[in-house]
Design a protein around this motif. Sequence first.
Motif, PDB file in Angstrom:
ATOM      1  N   CYS A 301      -0.302 -16.623  53.403  1.00  0.00           N
ATOM      2  CA  CYS A 301      -0.587 -16.867  51.982  1.00  0.00           C
ATOM      3  C   CYS A 301       0.157 -15.860  51.114  1.00  0.00           C
ATOM      4  O   CYS A 301       0.749 -16.215  50.082  1.00  0.00           O
ATOM      5  N   LEU A 306       2.910 -21.993  52.627  1.00  0.00           N
ATOM      6  CA  LEU A 306       1.765 -22.896  52.656  1.00  0.00           C
ATOM      7  C   LEU A 306       1.608 -23.591  53.997  1.00  0.00           C
ATOM      8  O   LEU A 306       0.508 -23.657  54.552  1.00  0.00           O
ATOM      9  N   ALA A 309       0.280 -21.290  56.699  1.00  0.00           N
ATOM     10  CA  ALA A 309      -1.125 -20.945  56.436  1.00  0.00           C
ATOM     11  C   ALA A 309      -2.028 -22.098  56.861  1.00  0.00           C
ATOM     12  O   ALA A 309      -3.066 -21.891  57.513  1.00  0.00           O
ATOM     13  N   THR A 330      -9.451 -16.846  50.569  1.00  0.00           N
ATOM     14  CA  THR A 330      -8.008 -16.602  50.619  1.00  0.00           C
ATOM     15  C   THR A 330      -7.216 -17.890  50.439  1.00  0.00           C
ATOM     16  O   THR A 330      -6.235 -17.938  49.686  1.00  0.00           O
ATOM     17  N   LEU A 331      -7.637 -18.930  51.130  1.00  0.00           N
ATOM     18  CA  LEU A 331      -6.863 -20.179  51.146  1.00  0.00           C
ATOM     19  C   LEU A 331      -7.007 -21.010  49.872  1.00  0.00           C
ATOM     20  O   LEU A 331      -6.012 -21.555  49.371  1.00  0.00           O
ATOM     21  N   PHE A 334      -4.759 -20.176  46.892  1.00  0.00           N
ATOM     22  CA  PHE A 334      -3.356 -20.415  47.263  1.00  0.00           C
ATOM     23  C   PHE A 334      -3.054 -21.910  47.277  1.00  0.00           C
ATOM     24  O   PHE A 334      -1.997 -22.347  46.808  1.00  0.00           O
TER      25      PHE A 334
END
Length: 403
Positions: A301, A306, A309, A330-331, A334
Motif C-alpha cells: 500500500c 494495488l 496489496a 490500511t487497505l 488505499f
Amino acid sequence: MSSSSLYRRLRGLFNHSPSSAPRFNKPNPSPPSSATNKPNKSTAGPASAATPPNAERRLQNLVKNFIKRSESALFRRRKGTYDSTVRRLATHKKFSMIEEIIEAQKKYKDIKDEGFAIRLIMLYGKAGMFSHARKLFDELPELNCERTVKSFNALLASCVNSKEYDQVETIFREVPQEVSIEADVRSYNIVISAYCEMDALDKAILFFNAMEKTGMEPDLVTFNTLLTAFYKRGQFLEGESVWGMMESKNIAPNIISYNARLQGMVQEKRIQEGIGLLAEMEEKKIEPDVHSYKALIKGFCEDGDLEEAKKWYNKLKENEITPNKSIYGTLLPFLCEQGDFEFGLQLCREAIDNQLFINVAEVQRVVDGLVEVSKIEEAKDLVELCNSKNYLNFNLELPQTST
C-alpha cells in the motif's frame, strides 16, 4: 554479511558496557505510585467524572459478591474472573475496592502457595498499584509463603506493568540480596523489556552484555524482545546483528522473531526480501499469521501497488486467516484512493461479518465511491446492512445524485 561477522559486530556494540548493569534514568511519564498507594495514572485510564450512584452501588455489590464467592476453593482457581474483575475496577479507578478484594484472599490457605501469591502480586501490578505489590511480596514470609525467584519476577513484572520504570533496576539489584534470591533469565528479560519500552535501546544492549558476563545465556524471549524493539524503531542493522547472534547461538526463531524481521524489511523498503522471508518461514513449517500478511499488505500500500496489496490479502484469506482491524484500516483508504470501490465493498462486508468496527468515514467513502461509479444498488445494500445492525453506531447516508 555472514553470521560470524554479524556476531562480531554485535559483540562490538555490546562490549562498551560497564561491568555492572546500567542504571535507569527516570522517565518523563506519569508519576509512580506513592506511599499513599495511588496507582500510576497511565494504567488507570483517562480521567473521568465521579462514578454515578447506581454504577457505584453495582461496583460495591460486585466486590461484596466477589469476596463472598472467594470462600469457594473452586472459585479461587478462576484466574480469568480475578483478572477481569480487577481490570473493571481499575477502569473505574476503584483502587480501594481492588485492595479490599486482594487483601481478603490472604486468609485462605492458598496464600501459602507461591503460585497463588504470585497471581495476587500480578493483579496489583496490572492495576498500576505497585506499592501494594511490593508490600504483599514483603509480607509473604509472615503468611508462611516461601519466596523464590518466581515471586521476585512477579514483583519485577508488576513494577513494569505499573510503568514504575525508575524503580525496576533498584528492585533488580537490591531485592535478591535482601531475600537471598538469585535472578534468572526471566529476571533479566523483564528488565531488558523495560528498557525497550522506555526506548532506551542502548541501555538494553548494555544490560544484555551484563547478563552474559554473569554466565547467563539469553533465550528466545531475550532475542525477540530486542529484535522487536530494533526493527520496530527502524534500527534495521542493529536488528540484523541481533538476528545473527541468535543464529550463532543456535536459537531457532519463531513466528514473533520472523514477524519482527519482516516488519523491519518492509520499513526498509526491502519488501521482496520480506516475501523471501515468508517463504523461508513456510519451509521451516512456521505458519505465517495475520501480522505477517499485514506487514506485506502495508508495504505494498505504501508503495502504491494495488494489485500486490490485493494479492496478499487474498492469500491471507486463502490460508483461512481472519483479517484484523489494522488490515482493513490500511487497505480501505488505499482502495478508495485507487478507485477500487467494489473491492472496498467486499472488505466492508467482511469486516461486518467479522464484527470488526472500522472507521465510519472509510465506510462512508466506499458508499460515496460506489455511487460515483454508478453502483447505486450496491451502495444502498451497504448502507442498509450497516444501519440495520446499528453498525458503528452511526447512520450512513447515500449521497445525493442528479437524475
